[in-house]
Design an enzyme around this catalytic site. Structure first.
Site, short mmCIF file in Angstrom:
data_model
loop_
_atom_site.label_atom_id
_atom_site.label_comp_id
_atom_site.label_asym_id
_atom_site.label_seq_id
_atom_site.Cartn_x
_atom_site.Cartn_y
_atom_site.Cartn_z
N ASP A 117 -4.37 1.04 -4.45
CA ASP A 117 -4.86 1.78 -3.47
C ASP A 117 -4.24 1.28 -2.06
OD1 ASP A 117 -6.58 3.52 -1.98
OD2 ASP A 117 -7.55 1.73 -1.28
N ASP A 130 -5.42 2.58 1.71
CA ASP A 130 -6.30 2.16 2.89
C ASP A 130 -7.29 1.27 2.49
OD1 ASP A 130 -5.01 4.01 4.44
OD2 ASP A 130 -6.30 5.60 3.87
#
Length: 264
Positions: free
Chosen positions: A7, A9
């Site tokens: 991922d 953010d």
């Protein structure tokens, strides 16, 4: 050999702040020649813009190593084989992904799809037009269900929050593309070219990253640097009803845990 779906953010950065361990973790993967893909639910940026943002934070990755929910949405629509007109609610990353896949964005009275991502200029007028398109028979596709996003100043509303308004007004539930949907997970795993059981999914959000990885049959590691924190992790895990294979303070901690296990 393991692959990694990572991922962005809340895992590698928060807004314009690099999270400790992010650059070192990517370098660790590159030095070990481990395959990885940065998989983000954020549909607002192109892969090139994401790579440029990371470069500015001192994290060197090529644009080809980035896979966004906008790209996955365009891939999904392409596979449906329906007509090509789209009413889009979103930003530049989503628009470019759709146009590169050959979809006509706007320009017609009645569209085949309403495709929605994060849109920081969302308005009552945009909500009204989306509802009217759906009432006219358009199919609803949502890039990602995130209701909150980490940012420089704290959490902010995400695409899922806008979708909640559209669904409430129209009564139409969207096809969800981004994590935890198996749609983006299957596309990303296919790009790595590895069996799901040989893939680590690493992220800060139990409801999207960890649930998506678990449903896909991947290994999962939760880092406490974004939506999940040391203060709320127990509540996050309880609310999601899913247990990651590892819980790590940050990416430094993930590396330490893995290397200790390899030395046993």
């Amino acid at each position: 050999m393991k692959g990694f779906l990572i991922d962005l953010d809340g895992t590698l950065y928060r807004g314009h702040e690099r999270i400790p361990g992010a650059a070192e973790f990517i370098q660790w993967l590159q030095d070990a020649q481990l395959p990885y893909l940065l998989v983000t639910n954020n549909s607002s940026r192109t892969p090139e813009a994401v790579a440029e943002h990371l470069q500015g934070l001192g994290i060197a990755v090529p644009a080809a190593a980035v896979y966004t929910s906008a790209q996955a949405a365009a891939q999904y629509l392409t596979e449906q084989g329906r007509a090509r007109s789209v009413h889009m609610i979103g930003e530049a990353g989503l628009q470019l992904a759709l146009e590169e896949a050959g979809f006509a964005v706007g320009g017609t009275t009645v569209c085949d799809y309403v495709v929605q991502g994060i849109d920081r200029s969302f308005s009552y007028a945009k909500l009204t037009e989306a509802v009217r398109q759906l009432a006219g028979g358009a199919a609803y596709v949502l890039t990602n269900p995130d209701r909150l996003l980490p940012s420089d100043g704290g959490l902010m509303p995400g695409a899922g929050t806008l979708a909640a308004a559209i669904t409430a007004a129209s009564g139409v539930e969207p096809v969800v593309i981004g994590k935890p949907s198996p749609i983006i997970m299957a596309y990303a795993i296919e790009r790595l070219g590895l069996p799901a059981a040989d893939v680590w999914v690493i992220g800060d959000n139990v409801h999207t990253d960890i649930r998506g990885g678990a449903v896909a049959g991947c290994l999962t590691a939760l880092v406490l640097t974004g939506v999940a924190t040391p203060d709320n992790v127990e509540a996050q895990l309880a609310s999601a009803g899913v247990t990651p294979d590892r819980v790590c303070r940050d990416l430094f901690d993930f590396i330490e845990q893995v290397e200790k296990e390899l030395l046993r």
